[in-house]
Every structure is written in C-alpha cells, then in structure tokens.
Design a protein around this motif. Structure first.
Motif, mmCIF file in Angstrom:
data_model
loop_
_atom_site.group_PDB
_atom_site.id
_atom_site.type_symbol
_atom_site.label_atom_id
_atom_site.label_comp_id
_atom_site.label_asym_id
_atom_site.label_seq_id
_atom_site.Cartn_x
_atom_site.Cartn_y
_atom_site.Cartn_z
ATOM 1 N N GLU A 16 103.939 -48.418 12.967
ATOM 2 C CA GLU A 16 103.729 -46.986 13.196
ATOM 3 C C GLU A 16 103.015 -46.777 14.539
ATOM 4 O O GLU A 16 102.040 -47.471 14.840
ATOM 5 N N PRO A 17 103.500 -45.842 15.352
ATOM 6 C CA PRO A 17 102.979 -45.703 16.728
ATOM 7 C C PRO A 17 101.503 -45.328 16.814
ATOM 8 O O PRO A 17 100.855 -45.581 17.837
ATOM 9 N N ASP A 18 100.939 -44.701 15.776
ATOM 10 C CA ASP A 18 99.534 -44.289 15.836
ATOM 11 C C ASP A 18 98.576 -45.344 15.285
ATOM 12 O O ASP A 18 97.370 -45.114 15.227
ATOM 13 N N THR A 19 99.091 -46.513 14.901
ATOM 14 C CA THR A 19 98.229 -47.587 14.409
ATOM 15 C C THR A 19 97.645 -48.367 15.583
ATOM 16 O O THR A 19 98.374 -48.910 16.400
ATOM 17 N N CYS A 20 96.328 -48.385 15.652
ATOM 18 C CA CYS A 20 95.648 -49.096 16.746
ATOM 19 C C CYS A 20 95.469 -50.576 16.428
ATOM 20 O O CYS A 20 95.628 -51.437 17.299
ATOM 21 N N ALA A 21 95.117 -50.871 15.159
ATOM 22 C CA ALA A 21 94.841 -52.257 14.778
ATOM 23 C C ALA A 21 94.759 -52.360 13.256
ATOM 24 O O ALA A 21 94.572 -51.359 12.558
ATOM 25 N N ILE A 22 94.914 -53.604 12.777
ATOM 26 C CA ILE A 22 94.783 -53.872 11.342
ATOM 27 C C ILE A 22 93.914 -55.110 11.169
ATOM 28 O O ILE A 22 94.102 -56.130 11.844
ATOM 29 N N LEU A 23 92.971 -55.014 10.249
ATOM 30 C CA LEU A 23 92.014 -56.087 9.977
ATOM 31 C C LEU A 23 92.144 -56.493 8.513
ATOM 32 O O LEU A 23 92.267 -55.641 7.636
ATOM 33 N N LEU A 24 92.103 -57.788 8.260
ATOM 34 C CA LEU A 24 92.191 -58.306 6.889
ATOM 35 C C LEU A 24 90.922 -59.079 6.552
ATOM 36 O O LEU A 24 90.500 -59.951 7.308
ATOM 37 N N LEU A 25 90.335 -58.740 5.429
ATOM 38 C CA LEU A 25 89.142 -59.439 4.959
ATOM 39 C C LEU A 25 89.415 -59.918 3.542
ATOM 40 O O LEU A 25 89.651 -59.109 2.636
ATOM 41 N N GLU A 26 89.447 -61.241 3.354
ATOM 42 C CA GLU A 26 89.714 -61.812 2.037
ATOM 43 C C GLU A 26 88.421 -62.307 1.406
ATOM 44 O O GLU A 26 87.551 -62.863 2.080
ATOM 45 N N ASN A 27 88.316 -62.124 0.099
ATOM 46 C CA ASN A 27 87.126 -62.530 -0.638
ATOM 47 C C ASN A 27 87.186 -64.026 -0.907
ATOM 48 O O ASN A 27 88.008 -64.491 -1.675
ATOM 49 N N GLY A 28 86.265 -64.749 -0.264
ATOM 50 C CA GLY A 28 86.234 -66.198 -0.457
ATOM 51 C C GLY A 28 85.296 -66.630 -1.553
ATOM 52 O O GLY A 28 84.956 -67.799 -1.668
ATOM 53 N N GLY A 29 84.813 -65.669 -2.346
ATOM 54 C CA GLY A 29 83.900 -66.012 -3.436
ATOM 55 C C GLY A 29 82.489 -65.558 -3.146
ATOM 56 O O GLY A 29 81.790 -65.065 -4.022
ATOM 57 N N GLU A 30 82.065 -65.711 -1.894
ATOM 58 C CA GLU A 30 80.695 -65.323 -1.532
ATOM 59 C C GLU A 30 80.647 -63.955 -0.862
ATOM 60 O O GLU A 30 79.585 -63.441 -0.579
ATOM 61 N N THR A 31 81.824 -63.389 -0.603
ATOM 62 C CA THR A 31 81.865 -62.120 0.132
ATOM 63 C C THR A 31 82.209 -60.932 -0.763
ATOM 64 O O THR A 31 82.622 -59.890 -0.278
ATOM 65 N N SER A 32 82.057 -61.075 -2.097
ATOM 66 C CA SER A 32 82.460 -60.005 -3.005
ATOM 67 C C SER A 32 81.701 -58.714 -2.742
ATOM 68 O O SER A 32 82.221 -57.628 -2.931
ATOM 69 N N SER A 33 80.440 -58.829 -2.285
ATOM 70 C CA SER A 33 79.670 -57.612 -2.008
ATOM 71 C C SER A 33 80.226 -56.885 -0.791
ATOM 72 O O SER A 33 80.208 -55.656 -0.725
ATOM 73 N N ILE A 34 80.742 -57.649 0.178
ATOM 74 C CA ILE A 34 81.324 -57.027 1.375
ATOM 75 C C ILE A 34 82.637 -56.327 1.017
ATOM 76 O O ILE A 34 82.935 -55.262 1.531
ATOM 77 N N THR A 35 83.400 -56.937 0.124
ATOM 78 C CA THR A 35 84.697 -56.361 -0.264
ATOM 79 C C THR A 35 84.582 -55.455 -1.480
ATOM 80 O O THR A 35 85.600 -55.015 -2.019
ATOM 81 N N ASP A 36 83.359 -55.193 -1.932
ATOM 82 C CA ASP A 36 83.118 -54.343 -3.110
ATOM 83 C C ASP A 36 83.833 -54.852 -4.352
ATOM 84 O O ASP A 36 84.301 -54.070 -5.191
#
Length: 291
Positions: A16-36
């Motif tokens: 889509e032309p208005d998309t600037c960027a896409i970021l992916l954050l996967e839960n590795g077990g210790e990041t559950s608080s970051i990913t809610d």
C-alpha cells in the motif's frame, strides 16, 4: 508455518502506497510484557491513515497476533513526549520487515543518537512533569495525606531519573533506574535509601521533598531550556497566549502556567503590567531578566 502466516498478514499492507514501514516483534518467552501477552505484534506505520491508531487481533493457527496500524506522526510525538514507552521498546527490540526509504532505520538512528533538539525538548517535558508532581506532593503532605503525597513524590523522583538519563544523551528505557545507576549514582543512591529506609513515611516524604527541591533548583536552567530558547527567538514582552501559540510548546503546554510562575519565582522571568481597557485591570506580560 508460523512465519508464512505472519507474512501473509502484513505483506499486503507493505504494497500500500501510504505504508512507511512494518515492524515485527515476536514473543520469545521473556518479552510477554512488551507484547501484552500476544505471541507476536505487528506494527504498521502509515502516512496519515483514517485513524491515528487502529488495533486488530488475529489468531493464526493458535498463534495470537496483535496488529497495530499507527500514524507516523503519533510515533514522532511519542518519541518526544515519552508517553508510550512500550512503543519505544517495540522500535528498539522489533525486527524491520518492510522499510520504505529507510523510514524506520532513520527513526532507530534518531533514538540511538538522540539529537540535541529532541533532547532539550524532552528535558523540559520531564522537568515540568517533575515540577507538577513535586508541587502536588508538597500540598498533599502539608494536608496530611501521606500516602498520596508519597506517590506524587516518587513520581517526581522518576521524572528526575529520566531527566538525568536524557541529560547524558541517552533515551530513557523501561529499566531507567539501571541507567541512572551508571549515569548519575547520587540520584540512584537517593532512590535506594528511600526504598530501604526504616524511617516513618512522614520522614521519608520530608527527605523526598528536600532532595527534589534541591534537584529542581539545580536543574532550573537546563530543565527550562527549551521554553527559554523558544521565547528568546523574539525580543518582546510575552503574553501567556503568545507562548501557548508557539508550536513547539504544544507538548507541555498543560503545565506552562506552572513553569512560568516557577521561572518568575526564580527571577529568570519578570512580570510586567500593561494597561487594559478597564481601569485598575492590567494585562500580564513576561520578559527575561538576564537571558
């Protein structure tokens, strides 16, 4: 399979032309608080979308995914004001899967280098927040509301910690006290003493008030520097309405009156009385004493 399903979810948006960027954050077990608690978070940054922040939840073969579609302007606002540290964590920890014209790469570089302009403004934002919490905490203490006073003074101390980190050219992280421990040990020591103190709550609040008052006094100029720089651009007598119209002040204008009165009290600004149309009623204007 999980990677394929995730790609399916964000690939169409990349075209889509208005998309600037896409970021992916996967839960590795210790990041559950970051990913809610989600298994993955996908952040899609858009240029002027219909909604400035839209959230969608998906289940991909028993993988729970949160998709956030965010206006790029909200992102930049968050970086300056610091009102959503989770978003900053995503930017630092996430993997860039699409980046038009190196948009996100430049954002990450901005976080790492923390340009002086961003730094000065962020310091004034933290300073005004510290001032607000300090004043409210002091009033509550005088009225005998010790628990509420303590809560406000601890918040003031956290703003002092962020101010110390920013002052050294770093971005405040979630683990801000670990940063402070390395950067400004005296502030960290005060925090430790308050946590470990066996003094009564009243005595601890008294210590907090004294320590915060000293910090505010010693950091007045650098904490107010952004407003000072904005007002110094024009040699004139400023009304509060004039100051509120400065675009760069928008992010902390909720506390601008408190900051102005504080700078008058510290003899950095002086008040001038200008006649109005009504007898014995004067407009207030502000002017620097020595800057």
């Amino acid at each position: 399979m999980a990677d394929i399903l995730l790609r399916q979810l964000y690939q169409d948006r990349a075209s889509e032309p208005d998309t600037c960027a896409i970021l992916l954050l996967e839960n590795g077990g210790e990041t559950s608080s970051i990913t809610d608690g989600f298994d993955a978070v996908i952040l899609v940054l858009k240029e002027k979308p219909e909604k400035n922040w839209e959230i969608k939840h998906y289940n991909l073969d028993n993988i729970n995914v949160a998709l956030h579609i965010l206006d790029e302007e909200v992102l930049h606002y968050t970086l300056i004001v610091g009102n959503n540290r989770r978003l900053v964590d995503w930017l630092v920890s996430g993997k860039i899967v699409f980046d038009r014209n190196e948009f996100l790469a430049n954002v990450k570089e901005r976080i790492e280098t923390f340009p002086p302009g961003d730094r000065t403004k962020k310091m004034t934002i933290q300073f005004t927040k510290m001032l607000r919490r300090f004043e409210e905490g002091k009033v509550l203490f005088i009225k005998g509301h010790y628990f509420d006073a303590y809560s406000n003074m601890m918040h003031a101390l956290h703003h002092l910690a962020r101010l110390a980190v920013i002052r050294q050219g770093y971005y405040p992280e979630v683990t801000v006290w670990e940063q402070v421990r390395k950067i400004e040990p005296e502030t960290y020591k005060l925090y430790q003493e308050l946590l470990k103190s066996e003094e009564t709550l009243e005595k601890r609040i008294e210590l907090l008030i004294l320590a915060t008052e000293f910090a505010i006094h010693s950091k007045t100029i650098e904490g107010s520097q952004h407003l000072i720089d904005c007002m110094k651009r024009e040699e004139k007598e400023w009304s509060v309405a004039d100051i509120m119209k400065i675009p760069e002040v928008e992010d902390y204008k909720i506390d601008i009156e408190l900051l102005l009165n504080f700078l008058v009290e510290k003899n950095i600004l002086r008040i001038l009385h200008k006649p109005s149309k009504a007898a014995r009623i004067h407009h207030i204007r502000y002017k620097f004493n020595f800057l």
